[in-house]
Design an enzyme around this catalytic site. Structure first.
Site: not given
Ligand code: FPP
Length: 238
Positions: A13, A26, A30, A62, A124
């Site tokens: 997160d 944003r 990611h 979603w 792993l």
């Molecule tokens: C939460 O941060 C994160 C996600 C919803 C997506 C997680 C995805 C990745 C780390 C990228 C791809 C993953 C792999 C395994 C290649 P948030 O957007 O909710 O952050 P915020 O709370 O700061 O808004």
């Protein structure tokens, strides 16, 4: 005696806030988060962890803006395209958990290809949770038991666990959530029953090798009791 650690599960997160703090979209967060994930896969393997589960996209994600969802999926596909050979060569076996039926046929094909390409590996086990929700997983497991005609008396914790997406893994020993929130957010609800949970304010893109080592050190010092008293644990009661 130090705790054995076989399985680490992570809620990654804080990508959005990492980007916003820098005035970036944003999706940049990611992207950086995907790079952080790769580094953590390597580090987990180097530390002898046999199972790692990463929460990449929840069944509730979603609800995010269309543009962010599309961007996240492009990123996940790119991750698969660019990294599958390297992960295969480094002994990582990739699994995808979650309800994949909602994905496009090309993405489902790509996922099957990735899973098959790495299936001989054993160093792993990397489970990437996509369109995953713990409650949804439990409902799918119940449906699978019912549709196979299982009798109530044939159902116990073991037969139930065998129907979950995670049937091939031990339950997580340690769950890490970055980004400063203290909640489980529908992640591995059944499997977290006795997991030690580590919360950190570090935003996911900043979660590095050292941060993982700090979490492992914290975990090793925990007294795991599985319902026993502290004295029983100290006396080494099995
Ligand atoms: C939460 O941060 C994160 C996600 C919803 C997506 C997680 C995805 C990745 C780390 C990228 C791809 C993953 C792999 C395994 C290649 P948030 O957007 O909710 O952050 P915020 O709370 O700061 O808004």
């Amino acid at each position: 005696m130090q705790n054995r650690i076989e399985h680490i599960a992570i809620i990654m997160d804080g990508n959005g806030r990492w980007a916003q703090k820098r005035g970036l979209p944003r999706l940049k967060g990611h992207e950086k988060g995907a790079r952080a994930a790769l580094k953590i896969v390597e580090t987990a393997k180097a530390r002898g962890i046999s199972h790692l589960t990463l929460f990449a996209f929840s069944s509730e994600n979603w609800n995010r803006p269309r543009e962010e969802i599309d961007g996240l999926f492009r990123l996940l596909e790119r991750f698969i395209d660019e990294e599958v050979n390297r992960l295969r060569d480094s002994g990582v076996r990739i699994h995808i958990i979650g309800d994949l039926s909602r994905f496009s046929k090309p993405l489902q094909d790509k996922i099957s290809f990735t899973v098959t390409t790495t299936e001989a590996n054993t160093d792993l086990h990397l489970a990437i949770a996509m369109n995953y929700g713990g409650r949804d997983e439990i409902v799918r497991a119940v449906r699978s038991l019912v549709s196979s005609g299982e009798k109530p008396e044939g159902i116990d914790e073991k037969t139930f666990s065998a129907r979950l997406d995670t049937a091939f893994m031990p339950d997580p020993d340690l769950m890490i959530r970055t980004g400063g929130e203290w909640r489980v957010s529908n992640f591995l609800l059944w499997q977290l029953a006795y997991t030690e949970i580590y919360f950190t304010d570090t935003l996911w893109p900043d979660f590095d090798e050292r941060a993982l080592d700090d979490a492992i050190t914290w975990f090793r010092a925990r007294q795991r009791r599985f319902g026993k008293t502290p004295e029983q644990v100290e006396d080494g009661m099995p």
